[in-house]
Design a protein around this motif. Sequence first.
Motif, PDB file in Angstrom:
ATOM      1  N   TYR A 183       0.837  -1.206   0.000  1.00  0.00           N
ATOM      2  CA  TYR A 183       0.000   0.000   0.000  1.00  0.00           C
ATOM      3  C   TYR A 183       0.868   1.250   0.000  1.00  0.00           C
ATOM      4  O   TYR A 183       2.034   1.207   0.393  1.00  0.00           O
ATOM      5  N   PRO A 184       0.278   2.395  -0.389  1.00  0.00           N
ATOM      6  CA  PRO A 184       1.040   3.651  -0.299  1.00  0.00           C
ATOM      7  C   PRO A 184       1.279   4.019   1.170  1.00  0.00           C
ATOM      8  O   PRO A 184       0.458   3.707   2.045  1.00  0.00           O
ATOM      9  N   LEU A 185       2.406   4.694   1.400  1.00  0.00           N
ATOM     10  CA  LEU A 185       2.805   5.106   2.750  1.00  0.00           C
ATOM     11  C   LEU A 185       1.709   5.875   3.484  1.00  0.00           C
ATOM     12  O   LEU A 185       1.535   5.735   4.693  1.00  0.00           O
ATOM     13  N   SER A 186       0.960   6.700   2.718  1.00  0.00           N
ATOM     14  CA  SER A 186      -0.040   7.572   3.339  1.00  0.00           C
ATOM     15  C   SER A 186      -1.142   6.780   4.050  1.00  0.00           C
ATOM     16  O   SER A 186      -1.852   7.321   4.879  1.00  0.00           O
ATOM     17  N   LEU A 187      -1.280   5.502   3.735  1.00  0.00           N
ATOM     18  CA  LEU A 187      -2.351   4.703   4.359  1.00  0.00           C
ATOM     19  C   LEU A 187      -1.901   4.005   5.648  1.00  0.00           C
ATOM     20  O   LEU A 187      -2.700   3.370   6.330  1.00  0.00           O
ATOM     21  N   ALA A 188      -0.618   4.139   5.984  1.00  0.00           N
ATOM     22  CA  ALA A 188      -0.103   3.412   7.156  1.00  0.00           C
ATOM     23  C   ALA A 188      -0.594   4.035   8.462  1.00  0.00           C
ATOM     24  O   ALA A 188      -0.586   5.258   8.629  1.00  0.00           O
ATOM     25  N   ALA A 189      -1.048   3.188   9.386  1.00  0.00           N
ATOM     26  CA  ALA A 189      -1.542   3.643  10.689  1.00  0.00           C
ATOM     27  C   ALA A 189      -0.385   4.183  11.526  1.00  0.00           C
ATOM     28  O   ALA A 189       0.693   3.604  11.561  1.00  0.00           O
ATOM     29  N   ASN A 190      -0.633   5.329  12.164  1.00  0.00           N
ATOM     30  CA  ASN A 190       0.382   5.901  13.038  1.00  0.00           C
ATOM     31  C   ASN A 190      -0.319   6.642  14.188  1.00  0.00           C
ATOM     32  O   ASN A 190      -0.973   7.645  13.928  1.00  0.00           O
ATOM     33  N   PRO A 191      -0.240   6.168  15.423  1.00  0.00           N
ATOM     34  CA  PRO A 191       0.546   5.007  15.850  1.00  0.00           C
ATOM     35  C   PRO A 191      -0.114   3.696  15.439  1.00  0.00           C
ATOM     36  O   PRO A 191      -1.323   3.653  15.218  1.00  0.00           O
ATOM     37  N   ALA A 192       0.689   2.631  15.369  1.00  0.00           N
ATOM     38  CA  ALA A 192       0.162   1.310  15.038  1.00  0.00           C
ATOM     39  C   ALA A 192      -0.285   0.611  16.319  1.00  0.00           C
ATOM     40  O   ALA A 192       0.265   0.847  17.389  1.00  0.00           O
ATOM     41  N   ARG A 193      -1.293  -0.209  16.162  1.00  0.00           N
ATOM     42  CA  ARG A 193      -1.852  -0.947  17.300  1.00  0.00           C
ATOM     43  C   ARG A 193      -0.808  -1.884  17.938  1.00  0.00           C
ATOM     44  O   ARG A 193      -0.009  -2.498  17.239  1.00  0.00           O
ATOM     45  N   VAL A 194      -0.850  -1.986  19.255  1.00  0.00           N
ATOM     46  CA  VAL A 194       0.032  -2.906  19.988  1.00  0.00           C
ATOM     47  C   VAL A 194      -0.795  -4.106  20.423  1.00  0.00           C
ATOM     48  O   VAL A 194      -1.893  -3.946  20.946  1.00  0.00           O
ATOM     49  N   ASN A 195      -0.287  -5.313  20.188  1.00  0.00           N
ATOM     50  CA  ASN A 195      -1.049  -6.512  20.563  1.00  0.00           C
ATOM     51  C   ASN A 195      -0.113  -7.639  20.996  1.00  0.00           C
ATOM     52  O   ASN A 195       0.749  -8.047  20.236  1.00  0.00           O
ATOM     53  N   GLY A 196      -0.306  -8.142  22.203  1.00  0.00           N
ATOM     54  CA  GLY A 196       0.470  -9.314  22.643  1.00  0.00           C
ATOM     55  C   GLY A 196       1.774  -8.920  23.308  1.00  0.00           C
ATOM     56  O   GLY A 196       2.567  -8.191  22.725  1.00  0.00           O
ATOM     57  N   ASN A 197       1.982  -9.392  24.551  1.00  0.00           N
ATOM     58  CA  ASN A 197       3.233  -9.049  25.232  1.00  0.00           C
ATOM     59  C   ASN A 197       3.902 -10.274  25.841  1.00  0.00           C
ATOM     60  O   ASN A 197       4.687 -10.167  26.773  1.00  0.00           O
ATOM     61  N   LEU A 198       3.624 -11.455  25.279  1.00  0.00           N
ATOM     62  CA  LEU A 198       4.299 -12.659  25.762  1.00  0.00           C
ATOM     63  C   LEU A 198       5.791 -12.542  25.472  1.00  0.00           C
ATOM     64  O   LEU A 198       6.178 -12.131  24.385  1.00  0.00           O
ATOM     65  N   GLY A 199       6.601 -12.878  26.444  1.00  0.00           N
ATOM     66  CA  GLY A 199       8.049 -12.818  26.253  1.00  0.00           C
ATOM     67  C   GLY A 199       8.618 -11.413  26.358  1.00  0.00           C
ATOM     68  O   GLY A 199       9.819 -11.213  26.125  1.00  0.00           O
ATOM     69  N   LEU A 200       7.752 -10.436  26.662  1.00  0.00           N
ATOM     70  CA  LEU A 200       8.241  -9.048  26.757  1.00  0.00           C
ATOM     71  C   LEU A 200       8.143  -8.522  28.188  1.00  0.00           C
ATOM     72  O   LEU A 200       8.391  -7.349  28.450  1.00  0.00           O
ATOM     73  N   LYS A 201       7.754  -9.405  29.111  1.00  0.00           N
ATOM     74  CA  LYS A 201       7.487  -8.936  30.470  1.00  0.00           C
ATOM     75  C   LYS A 201       8.702  -9.053  31.394  1.00  0.00           C
ATOM     76  O   LYS A 201       8.738  -8.449  32.456  1.00  0.00           O
ATOM     77  N   SER A 202       9.704  -9.859  30.968  1.00  0.00           N
ATOM     78  CA  SER A 202      10.880 -10.048  31.826  1.00  0.00           C
ATOM     79  C   SER A 202      11.760  -8.806  31.802  1.00  0.00           C
ATOM     80  O   SER A 202      11.701  -8.015  30.861  1.00  0.00           O
ATOM     81  N   GLN A 203      12.594  -8.685  32.821  1.00  0.00           N
ATOM     82  CA  GLN A 203      13.621  -7.639  32.880  1.00  0.00           C
ATOM     83  C   GLN A 203      14.421  -7.655  31.579  1.00  0.00           C
ATOM     84  O   GLN A 203      14.825  -8.734  31.122  1.00  0.00           O
ATOM     85  N   PHE A 204      14.628  -6.505  30.972  1.00  0.00           N
ATOM     86  CA  PHE A 204      15.314  -6.484  29.678  1.00  0.00           C
ATOM     87  C   PHE A 204      16.259  -5.293  29.604  1.00  0.00           C
ATOM     88  O   PHE A 204      15.856  -4.170  29.901  1.00  0.00           O
TER      89      PHE A 204
END
Length: 260
Positions: free
Chosen positions: A84-105
């Motif tokens: 698709y053309p750049l102008s159609l891109a969502a900004n901000p983009a939806r965030v979904n799912g945080n498995l594996g992202l909850k540990s200390q990093f």
Amino acid sequence: MKNFFRDLFTKNSKLNTDQLIIKKTVISFFFFFVFAGAAVWGWVWLRDQPSSSGRTSAPLRKVLNTNEAIFSNILSDRHLAKTYPLSLAANPARVNGNLGLKSQFDPATWVMNVIRSKGDTLKIRLEDIKQLPKTEIVFNFKCIEGWNQITHWGGVKFSDFMKAYGLNEEAAMKYLGLSTPDKQYYVGIDMPSAMHPQTLLCYELNGQPLPLDQGYPLRLIIPVKYGVKSLKRIGFMYFDNKRTPDYWADVKGYDYFTGL
Ligand SMILES: Nc1nc2c(c(=O)[nH]1)N[C@H]1C(S)=C(S)[C@@H](COP(=O)(O)O)O[C@H]1N2
Ligand SMILES: [Mo]
């Protein structure tokens, strides 16, 4: 009563209207009960079958496996996801799912561990990845839960990465595996889909570094699959000729390939 049974086996043309109505009603009920009985019997049988993996009973699993065998073959370099053309891109983009992202990093010490088939492990930094040619894509990102969104990503083609690091033996294997640094989320991907020209090791969303909850520093973007396969924050990469473990397929019994 005697007449009733006799009527049931008499030709329609020889019956009067009342007799005909009774005959047809009886025949309808007979078939209704036969089919209802068969349906209930089938359901009870299915319910009592042992489950083969996770929660899916063996007969249903057989059907899913057949579907997988058929659909995994459709995936190849020949089919490109629509862009698709750049102008159609969502900004901000939806965030979904945080498995594996909850540990200390700690972003400062992050490396991607590439476990080669020989057993040695390459440790690759974000700066190393950014040295390789950059590719951008705007496509419709689809989540298996039923939403989709046009989004704009930037990174390195997975196939370019494999070539640049001389991972030819690994690219010849049948499956790729990825997991988060804490190994709490992991995906398995057939190699033809991983090597697809639109599959990215991605470090940018909307021209900016990935947000932490969208996989900073590096995630997969694989447009020929549902979103579940686009693992956020790659910690480990490995290769196998057998199917690599997959969180949603192994734990929930989802289709392994989830091709689009
Ligand atoms: N580490 C990790 N990666 C993940 C997930 C997750 O829970 N943890 N969810 C997946 C699912 S189901 C989707 S739809 C996409 C969502 O990506 P987004 O948050 O950038 O929209 O990430 C995929 N990658
Ligand atoms: Mo998803």
